[in-house]
Design an enzyme around this catalytic site. Structure first.
Site, PDB file in Angstrom:
ATOM      1  N   THR A   1       1.124  10.236   3.739  1.00 29.98           N
ATOM      2  CA  THR A   1       0.192  11.038   2.951  1.00 29.98           C
ATOM      3  C   THR A   1      -1.277  10.808   3.330  1.00 29.98           C
ATOM      4  O   THR A   1      -2.134  11.591   2.911  1.00 29.98           O
ATOM      5  CB  THR A   1       0.381  10.728   1.456  1.00 29.98           C
ATOM      6  OG1 THR A   1       0.610   9.323   1.328  1.00 29.98           O
ATOM      7  CG2 THR A   1       1.561  11.471   0.878  1.00 29.98           C
TER       8      THR A   1
ATOM      9  N   ASP B   1       0.877  -1.160   0.000  1.00 29.81           N
ATOM     10  CA  ASP B   1       0.000   0.000   0.000  1.00 29.81           C
ATOM     11  C   ASP B   1       0.925   1.224   0.000  1.00 29.81           C
ATOM     12  O   ASP B   1       2.130   1.092   0.269  1.00 29.81           O
ATOM     13  CB  ASP B   1      -0.869  -0.033   1.261  1.00 29.81           C
ATOM     14  CG  ASP B   1      -1.709   1.211   1.403  1.00 29.81           C
ATOM     15  OD1 ASP B   1      -2.283   1.658   0.401  1.00 29.81           O
ATOM     16  OD2 ASP B   1      -1.786   1.751   2.527  1.00 29.81           O
ATOM     17  N   LEU B   2       0.406   2.390  -0.313  1.00 29.51           N
ATOM     18  CA  LEU B   2       1.272   3.569  -0.350  1.00 29.51           C
ATOM     19  C   LEU B   2       0.978   4.549   0.791  1.00 29.51           C
ATOM     20  O   LEU B   2       1.800   4.748   1.688  1.00 29.51           O
ATOM     21  CB  LEU B   2       1.145   4.266  -1.714  1.00 29.51           C
ATOM     22  CG  LEU B   2       2.145   5.404  -1.945  1.00 29.51           C
ATOM     23  CD1 LEU B   2       2.497   5.508  -3.416  1.00 29.51           C
ATOM     24  CD2 LEU B   2       1.586   6.730  -1.496  1.00 29.51           C
ATOM     25  N   ASP B   3      -0.241   5.134   0.765  1.00 26.68           N
ATOM     26  CA  ASP B   3      -0.575   6.158   1.763  1.00 26.68           C
ATOM     27  C   ASP B   3      -0.576   5.558   3.164  1.00 26.68           C
ATOM     28  O   ASP B   3      -1.335   4.635   3.443  1.00 26.68           O
ATOM     29  CB  ASP B   3      -1.963   6.746   1.461  1.00 26.68           C
ATOM     30  CG  ASP B   3      -1.996   7.445   0.112  1.00 26.68           C
ATOM     31  OD1 ASP B   3      -1.228   8.395  -0.074  1.00 26.68           O
ATOM     32  OD2 ASP B   3      -2.798   7.039  -0.752  1.00 26.68           O
TER      33      ASP B   3
ATOM     34  N   ASN C   1      -2.987   8.985  -7.640  1.00 20.98           N
ATOM     35  CA  ASN C   1      -1.794   9.842  -7.540  1.00 20.98           C
ATOM     36  C   ASN C   1      -0.533   9.047  -7.183  1.00 20.98           C
ATOM     37  O   ASN C   1       0.540   9.625  -7.032  1.00 20.98           O
ATOM     38  CB  ASN C   1      -2.020  10.918  -6.468  1.00 20.98           C
ATOM     39  CG  ASN C   1      -3.132  11.885  -6.851  1.00 20.98           C
ATOM     40  OD1 ASN C   1      -3.023  12.582  -7.860  1.00 20.98           O
ATOM     41  ND2 ASN C   1      -4.207  11.908  -6.083  1.00 20.98           N
TER      42      ASN C   1
ATOM     43  N   SER D   1      -1.897   0.333  -4.486  1.00 22.44           N
ATOM     44  CA  SER D   1      -2.536   1.507  -3.869  1.00 22.44           C
ATOM     45  C   SER D   1      -3.826   1.851  -4.603  1.00 22.44           C
ATOM     46  O   SER D   1      -3.901   1.723  -5.829  1.00 22.44           O
ATOM     47  CB  SER D   1      -1.590   2.705  -3.936  1.00 22.44           C
ATOM     48  OG  SER D   1      -2.280   3.888  -3.606  1.00 22.44           O
ATOM     49  N   ALA D   2      -4.819   2.329  -3.836  1.00 21.88           N
ATOM     50  CA  ALA D   2      -6.081   2.779  -4.444  1.00 21.88           C
ATOM     51  C   ALA D   2      -5.940   4.165  -5.054  1.00 21.88           C
ATOM     52  O   ALA D   2      -6.854   4.654  -5.710  1.00 21.88           O
ATOM     53  CB  ALA D   2      -7.172   2.801  -3.387  1.00 21.88           C
ATOM     54  N   SER D   3      -4.788   4.797  -4.831  1.00 18.15           N
ATOM     55  CA  SER D   3      -4.647   6.195  -5.245  1.00 18.15           C
ATOM     56  C   SER D   3      -4.212   6.366  -6.693  1.00 18.15           C
ATOM     57  O   SER D   3      -3.230   5.778  -7.130  1.00 18.15           O
ATOM     58  CB  SER D   3      -3.635   6.900  -4.339  1.00 18.15           C
ATOM     59  OG  SER D   3      -3.381   8.197  -4.839  1.00 18.15           O
TER      60      SER D   3
ATOM     61  N   ARG E   1     -11.368   7.417  -4.013  1.00 13.38           N
ATOM     62  CA  ARG E   1     -11.823   8.815  -3.901  1.00 13.38           C
ATOM     63  C   ARG E   1     -13.358   8.892  -3.903  1.00 13.38           C
ATOM     64  O   ARG E   1     -13.962   9.544  -3.050  1.00 13.38           O
ATOM     65  CB  ARG E   1     -11.241   9.630  -5.057  1.00 13.38           C
ATOM     66  CG  ARG E   1     -11.272  11.119  -4.826  1.00 13.38           C
ATOM     67  CD  ARG E   1     -10.666  11.872  -5.996  1.00 13.38           C
ATOM     68  NE  ARG E   1      -9.342  11.368  -6.368  1.00 13.38           N
ATOM     69  CZ  ARG E   1      -8.702  11.705  -7.486  1.00 13.38           C
ATOM     70  NH1 ARG E   1      -9.247  12.549  -8.338  1.00 13.38           N
ATOM     71  NH2 ARG E   1      -7.501  11.204  -7.758  1.00 13.38           N
TER      72      ARG E   1
ATOM     73  N   GLU F   1      -0.146  -3.002   4.769  1.00  7.58           N
ATOM     74  CA  GLU F   1      -1.270  -2.066   4.820  1.00  7.58           C
ATOM     75  C   GLU F   1      -1.394  -1.363   6.165  1.00  7.58           C
ATOM     76  O   GLU F   1      -1.051  -1.933   7.200  1.00  7.58           O
ATOM     77  CB  GLU F   1      -2.581  -2.848   4.620  1.00  7.58           C
ATOM     78  CG  GLU F   1      -3.090  -2.875   3.214  1.00  7.58           C
ATOM     79  CD  GLU F   1      -3.673  -1.541   2.756  1.00  7.58           C
ATOM     80  OE1 GLU F   1      -3.810  -0.623   3.594  1.00  7.58           O
ATOM     81  OE2 GLU F   1      -3.985  -1.413   1.568  1.00  7.58           O
ATOM     82  N   ASP F   2      -1.950  -0.150   6.134  1.00  8.60           N
ATOM     83  CA  ASP F   2      -2.232   0.563   7.389  1.00  8.60           C
ATOM     84  C   ASP F   2      -3.737   0.753   7.611  1.00  8.60           C
ATOM     85  O   ASP F   2      -4.119   1.374   8.602  1.00  8.60           O
ATOM     86  CB  ASP F   2      -1.580   1.958   7.369  1.00  8.60           C
ATOM     87  CG  ASP F   2      -2.253   2.867   6.367  1.00  8.60           C
ATOM     88  OD1 ASP F   2      -2.542   2.407   5.237  1.00  8.60           O
ATOM     89  OD2 ASP F   2      -2.510   4.038   6.712  1.00  8.60           O
TER      90      ASP F   2
ATOM     91  N   LYS G   1     -10.714  -1.603  -2.364  1.00  6.47           N
ATOM     92  CA  LYS G   1     -10.568  -2.239  -1.057  1.00  6.47           C
ATOM     93  C   LYS G   1     -11.840  -1.940  -0.271  1.00  6.47           C
ATOM     94  O   LYS G   1     -12.373  -0.856  -0.407  1.00  6.47           O
ATOM     95  CB  LYS G   1      -9.351  -1.626  -0.325  1.00  6.47           C
ATOM     96  CG  LYS G   1      -8.040  -1.830  -1.083  1.00  6.47           C
ATOM     97  CD  LYS G   1      -6.910  -1.015  -0.434  1.00  6.47           C
ATOM     98  CE  LYS G   1      -5.683  -1.040  -1.328  1.00  6.47           C
ATOM     99  NZ  LYS G   1      -4.551  -0.237  -0.802  1.00  6.47           N
TER     100      LYS G   1
ATOM    101  N   LYS H   1      -9.650   5.570   5.011  1.00  5.54           N
ATOM    102  CA  LYS H   1      -8.296   5.094   4.667  1.00  5.54           C
ATOM    103  C   LYS H   1      -8.374   3.909   3.718  1.00  5.54           C
ATOM    104  O   LYS H   1      -9.110   2.951   3.982  1.00  5.54           O
ATOM    105  CB  LYS H   1      -7.562   4.652   5.938  1.00  5.54           C
ATOM    106  CG  LYS H   1      -6.661   5.721   6.489  1.00  5.54           C
ATOM    107  CD  LYS H   1      -5.786   5.159   7.603  1.00  5.54           C
ATOM    108  CE  LYS H   1      -5.231   6.280   8.432  1.00  5.54           C
ATOM    109  NZ  LYS H   1      -4.610   5.793   9.661  1.00  5.54           N
ATOM    110  N   GLY H   2      -7.611   3.971   2.654  1.00  8.08           N
ATOM    111  CA  GLY H   2      -7.566   2.856   1.709  1.00  8.08           C
ATOM    112  C   GLY H   2      -8.753   2.826   0.759  1.00  8.08           C
ATOM    113  O   GLY H   2      -8.787   2.031  -0.172  1.00  8.08           O
ATOM    114  N   VAL H   3      -9.712   3.692   1.011  1.00  4.77           N
ATOM    115  CA  VAL H   3     -10.965   3.678   0.240  1.00  4.77           C
ATOM    116  C   VAL H   3     -10.851   4.671  -0.921  1.00  4.77           C
ATOM    117  O   VAL H   3     -10.351   5.785  -0.749  1.00  4.77           O
ATOM    118  CB  VAL H   3     -12.142   4.038   1.196  1.00  4.77           C
ATOM    119  CG1 VAL H   3     -13.446   4.123   0.439  1.00  4.77           C
ATOM    120  CG2 VAL H   3     -12.227   3.026   2.334  1.00  4.77           C
TER     121      VAL H   3
HETATM  122  C1  G6P Z   1      -5.622   5.704  -0.714  1.00  4.54           C
HETATM  123  C2  G6P Z   1      -5.926   6.562   0.488  1.00  4.54           C
HETATM  124  C3  G6P Z   1      -7.367   7.043   0.466  1.00  4.54           C
HETATM  125  C4  G6P Z   1      -7.705   7.676  -0.875  1.00  4.54           C
HETATM  126  C5  G6P Z   1      -7.426   6.703  -2.008  1.00  4.54           C
HETATM  127  C6  G6P Z   1      -7.659   7.323  -3.384  1.00  4.54           C
HETATM  128  O1  G6P Z   1      -6.199   4.476  -0.553  1.00  4.54           O
HETATM  129  O2  G6P Z   1      -5.697   5.855   1.687  1.00  4.54           O
HETATM  130  O3  G6P Z   1      -7.544   7.980   1.510  1.00  4.54           O
HETATM  131  O4  G6P Z   1      -9.062   8.076  -0.914  1.00  4.54           O
HETATM  132  O5  G6P Z   1      -6.073   6.282  -1.939  1.00  4.54           O
HETATM  133  O6  G6P Z   1      -6.681   8.298  -3.602  1.00  4.54           O
HETATM  134  P1  G6P Z   1      -6.676   9.334  -4.798  1.00  4.54           P
HETATM  135  O7  G6P Z   1      -5.291   9.942  -4.716  1.00  4.54           O
HETATM  136  O8  G6P Z   1      -6.894   8.581  -6.064  1.00  4.54           O
HETATM  137  O9  G6P Z   1      -7.758  10.326  -4.513  1.00  4.54           O
HETATM  138 MG    MG Z   2      -2.929   3.225   3.362  1.00  2.17          MG
END
Ligand code: G6P
Ligand code: MG
Length: 221
Positions: free
Chosen positions: A16, A8-10, A118, A114-116, A49, A169-170, A145, A45-47
């Protein structure tokens, strides 16, 4: 034997996750003049956007038209990107570079789950991209997730069976996702929240490969 490591990243590679929640708070304050309670931080967290925004609006019992929903997601991301401007390699959480080095030394393949959206930008800012043999694309997976999809995609990206992988994961949703993918789950955080993890450490400085390998070996016996 561990053959793959899915990160996982964040909140695992960099701190972050704090910035994500600050951005949600600022967004809701500006648009709806409401203060988000602390408990929503762990719940988002992990969810993804969109799922995070939906959870927040549900909590506040606010209904918005689709167009405004999309506008709010754009605005949140702009706020979040502002907080990433100062991000530097020194912001990588303690123990992470050492762990990546140890994994690489043992030829264990490394992937990002990562779900992000970014995540590639953040890895580049931290100068960690080269450690990753695969970065799973959250836009390409069906369910976020706690569904296992992003971890399955990350394992597939490095061509390793999920059962031969560890996932780190956190978040509660993230540990559920790793367990559902049938990989070995390593939680970073409190037992109260991440009690479902196969191995739990308090913080990233305690992520030592030899300890993880010992526990992994016991787990598969
Ligand atoms: C991670 C973070 C979440 C965030 C998700 C989507 O899982 O823990 O807090 O909502 O990524 O990130 P994004 O950068 O695509 O908005
Ligand atoms: Mg995380």
């Amino acid at each position: 034997m561990i053959q793959g490591a899915l990160f996982d990243l964040d909140g695992v590679i960099a701190d972050t996750s704090v910035y994500h929640f600050q951005a949600w708070r600022a967004l809701i304050q500006t648009n709806f003049h409401k203060k988000l309670p602390d408990e929503l931080e762990q719940r988002t967290k992990g969810v993804s956007r969109a799922d995070s925004l939906q959870a927040i609006l549900d909590f506040l019992q606010i209904d918005v038209p689709q167009k405004q929903f999309e506008q709010l997601m754009i605005e949140k991301n702009q706020l979040y990107l502002q907080s990433l401007e100062q991000l530097q390699p020194k912001d990588t959480l303690p123990g992470i570079v050492a762990l990546l080095e140890a994994l690489q030394a043992q030829k264990i393949k490394i992937a990002l789950a990562s779900a992000s959206r970014n995540a590639p930008t953040i890895l580049a800012k931290l100068q960690l991209t080269d450690y990753f043999a695969a970065i799973a694309d959250p836009a390409q997976v069906q369910a976020g997730k706690p569904a296992p999809d992003i971890f399955l995609a990350a394992a597939q990206g490095i061509a390793v069976a999920p059962k031969d992988c560890i996932g780190i994961e956190d978040s509660i949703a993230g540990i559920q996702a790793i367990n559902a993918a049938q990989a070995f789950s390593v939680g970073v955080g409190s037992a109260q929240e991440l009690g479902a993890a196969d191995l739990l450490v308090d913080d990233t400085s305690q992520l030592k490969l030899d300890i993880i390998q010992t526990q992994f070996a016991k787990h598969i016996q």
